[in-house]
Write an enzyme that holds these catalytic residues in place. Sequence first.
Site, PDB file in Angstrom:
ATOM      1  N   GLY A 225       4.316   4.334  -2.867  1.00  9.72           N
ATOM      2  CA  GLY A 225       2.866   4.371  -2.918  1.00  9.72           C
ATOM      3  C   GLY A 225       2.384   2.992  -2.848  1.00  9.72           C
ATOM      4  O   GLY A 225       2.511   2.203  -1.752  1.00  9.72           O
ATOM      5  N   GLU A 226       1.687   2.387  -3.619  1.00 11.71           N
ATOM      6  CA  GLU A 226       1.166   0.925  -3.735  1.00 11.71           C
ATOM      7  C   GLU A 226       0.267   0.916  -2.603  1.00 11.71           C
ATOM      8  O   GLU A 226       0.302  -0.193  -2.043  1.00 11.71           O
ATOM      9  CB  GLU A 226       2.340  -0.062  -3.796  1.00 11.71           C
ATOM     10  CG  GLU A 226       3.271  -0.129  -4.959  1.00 11.71           C
ATOM     11  CD  GLU A 226       4.303  -1.183  -5.119  1.00 11.71           C
ATOM     12  OE1 GLU A 226       4.121  -1.933  -6.024  1.00 11.71           O
ATOM     13  OE2 GLU A 226       5.023  -1.218  -4.084  1.00 11.71           O
ATOM     14  N   HIS A 227      -0.772   1.902  -2.465  1.00 10.42           N
ATOM     15  CA  HIS A 227      -1.662   1.700  -1.759  1.00 10.42           C
ATOM     16  C   HIS A 227      -2.907   2.489  -1.995  1.00 10.42           C
ATOM     17  O   HIS A 227      -2.846   3.512  -2.904  1.00 10.42           O
ATOM     18  CB  HIS A 227      -1.251   1.927  -0.232  1.00 10.42           C
ATOM     19  CG  HIS A 227      -0.801   3.214  -0.095  1.00 10.42           C
ATOM     20  ND1 HIS A 227       0.694   3.549   0.038  1.00 10.42           N
ATOM     21  CD2 HIS A 227      -1.360   4.666   0.035  1.00 10.42           C
ATOM     22  CE1 HIS A 227       0.777   4.817   0.158  1.00 10.42           C
ATOM     23  NE2 HIS A 227      -0.436   5.417   0.049  1.00 10.42           N
ATOM     24  N   ALA A 228      -4.058   2.534  -1.309  1.00 12.99           N
ATOM     25  CA  ALA A 228      -5.312   3.392  -1.391  1.00 12.99           C
ATOM     26  C   ALA A 228      -5.556   3.664   0.323  1.00 12.99           C
ATOM     27  O   ALA A 228      -5.039   3.434   1.004  1.00 12.99           O
ATOM     28  CB  ALA A 228      -6.386   2.543  -2.079  1.00 12.99           C
ATOM     29  N   GLY A 273      -2.854   4.080  -5.866  1.00 12.84           N
ATOM     30  CA  GLY A 273      -1.883   5.052  -6.419  1.00 12.84           C
ATOM     31  C   GLY A 273      -0.364   4.415  -6.258  1.00 12.84           C
ATOM     32  O   GLY A 273      -0.150   3.733  -5.375  1.00 12.84           O
TER      33      GLY A 273
END
Length: 315
Positions: A225-228, A273
């Site tokens: 993840g580590e993004h929106a 997230g």
Amino acid sequence: MVKNIHPLSDVKALDIGEGTRIWQFCVVFAGAKIGANCNICAQVLIESDVVIGDNVTIKSGVQLWDGVRIEDNVFIGPNVTFTNDPFPRSKVRPQQFSQTIIKAGASIGANATILPGLIVAEGAMIGAGAVVTRSVPPYAIVVGNPARIVGYSDTTAEVSEERIKDNRKPPFSDSTAVRGVTTHKFPLIPDMRGSLTVGEFAQHIPFAPQRYFMVFDVPSKETRGEHAHRLCHQFLICVRGSCAVMADDGDNRTEILLDTLAKGVYLPPMVWGVQYKYSADAVLLVFASHHYDADDYIRNYSQFLSEVKQQLNTR
């Protein structure tokens, strides 16, 4: 300009902010930049190409080599080791030293080692003695050698199982501390022939998906993840094993453990997230409301915060 430099220190730098205190036996090279209200404890060395922001605490025994950048409100514990050359040789100077950036509000525990060229992001916390071999994401807590993520700072506890057992009506969801993020408990029907769990789109799952993907074989130390997303809605179910989901709306963070296939978490657009703490056998199923679009992703946390603020201001 009011500042306190101990007479037993050797300070050649001129760009030092008001209220900064530099204690005995420190060495500060000419060209270094130090902000206001910093506390530089005894026996710290700061080379020329170093920039330190405001309200920074640097405890004893730390050496800041050329290329280190430290933003505001950072804490650096005693004997933290910074490096700036991945392949050092005696008397061999690289054309340019690697730049290491410690973002605002981060904390680094005693005796940690930070390898060159990394970014320790906003609010991150490095455990004592950790060996940081790659960049650390915002608000992550990392420990060990090599350092791995074990949590996120300032997160709320997930919704308790007691709340999940409450009598509820569709969409069978519980709110969390993060704006729009909900946890969902699916019907679970045990049977001697084999158990069954079921979810209906637009009822248990609050949108009709256009795409799904599965994540598996993730080493336990890795994060996903580590993004929106700007437009895409997502719904996550760990159909085997377990993993944790960290959700962040720019103001609040929460962590949700997915450890049963009868539980899911809904992530609306404009929520940052992260998925981590994967068990060895974990299989994460993700439903998405949109087809893949690279432009829908926000992969930089600072950009995410900027867009969230802009959205809130236009409402």
